[in-house]
Design a protein around this motif. Structure first.
Motif, PDB file in Angstrom:
ATOM      1  N   GLY A  26       0.788  -1.226   0.000  1.00 38.29           N
ATOM      2  CA  GLY A  26       0.000   0.000   0.000  1.00 38.29           C
ATOM      3  C   GLY A  26       0.822   1.279   0.000  1.00 38.29           C
ATOM      4  O   GLY A  26       0.260   2.360  -0.153  1.00 38.29           O
ATOM      5  N   HIS A  27       2.132   1.184   0.179  1.00 39.04           N
ATOM      6  CA  HIS A  27       2.971   2.380   0.160  1.00 39.04           C
ATOM      7  C   HIS A  27       3.101   2.910  -1.258  1.00 39.04           C
ATOM      8  O   HIS A  27       3.158   2.144  -2.221  1.00 39.04           O
ATOM      9  N   LYS A  28       3.160   4.236  -1.368  1.00 41.92           N
ATOM     10  CA  LYS A  28       3.344   4.869  -2.662  1.00 41.92           C
ATOM     11  C   LYS A  28       4.807   5.292  -2.801  1.00 41.92           C
ATOM     12  O   LYS A  28       5.383   5.838  -1.867  1.00 41.92           O
ATOM     13  N   VAL A  29       5.393   5.026  -3.962  1.00 39.49           N
ATOM     14  CA  VAL A  29       6.757   5.451  -4.258  1.00 39.49           C
ATOM     15  C   VAL A  29       6.764   6.189  -5.593  1.00 39.49           C
ATOM     16  O   VAL A  29       5.910   5.962  -6.457  1.00 39.49           O
ATOM     17  N   THR A  30       7.715   7.077  -5.749  1.00 37.42           N
ATOM     18  CA  THR A  30       7.873   7.802  -7.001  1.00 37.42           C
ATOM     19  C   THR A  30       9.027   7.182  -7.770  1.00 37.42           C
ATOM     20  O   THR A  30      10.129   7.063  -7.249  1.00 37.42           O
ATOM     21  N   LEU A  31       8.768   6.778  -8.994  1.00 32.22           N
ATOM     22  CA  LEU A  31       9.782   6.197  -9.864  1.00 32.22           C
ATOM     23  C   LEU A  31      10.231   7.259 -10.867  1.00 32.22           C
ATOM     24  O   LEU A  31       9.398   7.950 -11.458  1.00 32.22           O
ATOM     25  N   TYR A  32      11.542   7.395 -11.025  1.00 30.94           N
ATOM     26  CA  TYR A  32      12.110   8.330 -11.988  1.00 30.94           C
ATOM     27  C   TYR A  32      12.774   7.531 -13.094  1.00 30.94           C
ATOM     28  O   TYR A  32      13.438   6.525 -12.838  1.00 30.94           O
ATOM     29  N   TYR A  33      12.601   7.980 -14.340  1.00 29.80           N
ATOM     30  CA  TYR A  33      13.211   7.289 -15.471  1.00 29.80           C
ATOM     31  C   TYR A  33      13.451   8.266 -16.613  1.00 29.80           C
ATOM     32  O   TYR A  33      12.865   9.349 -16.660  1.00 29.80           O
ATOM     33  N   PHE A  34      14.354   7.885 -17.508  1.00 28.56           N
ATOM     34  CA  PHE A  34      14.664   8.694 -18.684  1.00 28.56           C
ATOM     35  C   PHE A  34      14.089   8.028 -19.924  1.00 28.56           C
ATOM     36  O   PHE A  34      14.084   6.808 -20.039  1.00 28.56           O
ATOM     37  N   SER A  35      13.604   8.862 -20.850  1.00 29.99           N
ATOM     38  CA  SER A  35      13.037   8.378 -22.099  1.00 29.99           C
ATOM     39  C   SER A  35      13.535   9.267 -23.231  1.00 29.99           C
ATOM     40  O   SER A  35      13.877  10.431 -23.022  1.00 29.99           O
ATOM     41  N   THR A  36      13.555   8.723 -24.443  1.00 33.03           N
ATOM     42  CA  THR A  36      13.993   9.500 -25.600  1.00 33.03           C
ATOM     43  C   THR A  36      12.901  10.408 -26.141  1.00 33.03           C
ATOM     44  O   THR A  36      13.169  11.247 -26.995  1.00 33.03           O
ATOM     45  N   GLN A  37      11.670  10.237 -25.643  1.00 30.63           N
ATOM     46  CA  GLN A  37      10.555  11.072 -26.088  1.00 30.63           C
ATOM     47  C   GLN A  37       9.878  11.705 -24.879  1.00 30.63           C
ATOM     48  O   GLN A  37       9.826  11.115 -23.806  1.00 30.63           O
ATOM     49  N   ILE A  38       9.331  12.897 -25.066  1.00 36.87           N
ATOM     50  CA  ILE A  38       8.598  13.568 -23.996  1.00 36.87           C
ATOM     51  C   ILE A  38       7.202  12.961 -23.939  1.00 36.87           C
ATOM     52  O   ILE A  38       6.518  12.848 -24.953  1.00 36.87           O
ATOM     53  N   GLY A  39       6.784  12.531 -22.753  1.00 34.64           N
ATOM     54  CA  GLY A  39       5.471  11.922 -22.587  1.00 34.64           C
ATOM     55  C   GLY A  39       4.822  12.387 -21.299  1.00 34.64           C
ATOM     56  O   GLY A  39       5.260  13.368 -20.676  1.00 34.64           O
ATOM     57  N   ASP A  40       3.778  11.678 -20.878  1.00 34.17           N
ATOM     58  CA  ASP A  40       3.120  11.996 -19.622  1.00 34.17           C
ATOM     59  C   ASP A  40       4.098  11.811 -18.477  1.00 34.17           C
ATOM     60  O   ASP A  40       4.862  10.854 -18.446  1.00 34.17           O
ATOM     61  N   GLY A  41       4.089  12.736 -17.538  1.00 40.79           N
ATOM     62  CA  GLY A  41       4.963  12.647 -16.387  1.00 40.79           C
ATOM     63  C   GLY A  41       6.325  13.282 -16.583  1.00 40.79           C
ATOM     64  O   GLY A  41       7.205  13.126 -15.741  1.00 40.79           O
ATOM     65  N   ALA A  42       6.534  14.010 -17.682  1.00 39.67           N
ATOM     66  CA  ALA A  42       7.824  14.671 -17.910  1.00 39.67           C
ATOM     67  C   ALA A  42       8.032  15.753 -16.854  1.00 39.67           C
ATOM     68  O   ALA A  42       7.111  16.491 -16.513  1.00 39.67           O
ATOM     69  N   LEU A  43       9.251  15.830 -16.328  1.00 37.65           N
ATOM     70  CA  LEU A  43       9.589  16.800 -15.283  1.00 37.65           C
ATOM     71  C   LEU A  43      10.360  17.972 -15.873  1.00 37.65           C
ATOM     72  O   LEU A  43      11.165  17.795 -16.796  1.00 37.65           O
ATOM     73  N   ASP A  44      10.143  19.163 -15.323  1.00 35.58           N
ATOM     74  CA  ASP A  44      10.840  20.365 -15.783  1.00 35.58           C
ATOM     75  C   ASP A  44      12.218  20.530 -15.151  1.00 35.58           C
ATOM     76  O   ASP A  44      13.055  21.252 -15.675  1.00 35.58           O
ATOM     77  N   ALA A  45      12.436  19.895 -13.992  1.00 36.92           N
ATOM     78  CA  ALA A  45      13.704  20.059 -13.276  1.00 36.92           C
ATOM     79  C   ALA A  45      14.035  18.780 -12.522  1.00 36.92           C
ATOM     80  O   ALA A  45      13.183  17.916 -12.321  1.00 36.92           O
ATOM     81  N   LEU A  46      15.286  18.683 -12.093  1.00 34.67           N
ATOM     82  CA  LEU A  46      15.705  17.546 -11.276  1.00 34.67           C
ATOM     83  C   LEU A  46      15.025  17.616  -9.918  1.00 34.67           C
ATOM     84  O   LEU A  46      14.863  18.705  -9.368  1.00 34.67           O
ATOM     85  N   PRO A  47      14.652  16.482  -9.339  1.00 29.68           N
ATOM     86  CA  PRO A  47      14.122  16.488  -7.974  1.00 29.68           C
ATOM     87  C   PRO A  47      15.228  16.918  -7.003  1.00 29.68           C
ATOM     88  O   PRO A  47      16.417  16.670  -7.262  1.00 29.68           O
ATOM     89  N   ASN A  48      14.854  17.553  -5.896  1.00 27.27           N
ATOM     90  CA  ASN A  48      15.831  17.973  -4.901  1.00 27.27           C
ATOM     91  C   ASN A  48      16.591  16.780  -4.362  1.00 27.27           C
ATOM     92  O   ASN A  48      16.010  15.740  -4.083  1.00 27.27           O
ATOM     93  N   GLY A  49      17.909  16.923  -4.236  1.00 28.79           N
ATOM     94  CA  GLY A  49      18.730  15.876  -3.671  1.00 28.79           C
ATOM     95  C   GLY A  49      19.188  14.819  -4.658  1.00 28.79           C
ATOM     96  O   GLY A  49      19.736  13.802  -4.257  1.00 28.79           O
ATOM     97  N   TYR A  50      18.989  15.030  -5.956  1.00 27.15           N
ATOM     98  CA  TYR A  50      19.389  14.058  -6.970  1.00 27.15           C
ATOM     99  C   TYR A  50      20.381  14.683  -7.945  1.00 27.15           C
ATOM    100  O   TYR A  50      20.370  15.896  -8.179  1.00 27.15           O
ATOM    101  N   ILE A  51      21.231  13.835  -8.545  1.00 26.43           N
ATOM    102  CA  ILE A  51      22.154  14.249  -9.596  1.00 26.43           C
ATOM    103  C   ILE A  51      22.049  13.254 -10.750  1.00 26.43           C
ATOM    104  O   ILE A  51      21.571  12.138 -10.565  1.00 26.43           O
TER     105      ILE A  51
END
Length: 67
Positions: A26-51
């Motif tokens: 039942g826990h919710k987690v956020t998954l980050y991934y890279f894609s060659t095309q812009i789709g649903d869920g595209a982010l404008d900036a890096l999440p805080n604390g990530y490189i």
């Protein structure tokens, strides 16, 4: 505009995406991934604390937590 990274090895452009996933317990987690095309869920900036690093073998971008 979506956050983008250009691979040093292949020269391809990758865009950062995220999505919410509900685990079996039942826990919710956020998954980050890279894609060659812009789709649903595209982010404008890096999440805080990530490189972004790049795999030397494959040239694919990898999102890692800062230490």
């Amino acid at each position: 505009m979506a956050y983008q990274v250009v691979s040093k090895k292949s020269g391809k452009t990758y865009y950062l995406h995220s999505r919410e996933q509900v685990l079996r317990n039942g826990h919710k987690v956020t998954l980050y991934y890279f894609s060659t095309q812009i789709g649903d869920g595209a982010l404008d900036a890096l999440p805080n604390g990530y490189i972004v690093t790049e795999s030397e073998r494959t040239g694919l971008p990898i999102l890692k937590k800062k230490r």
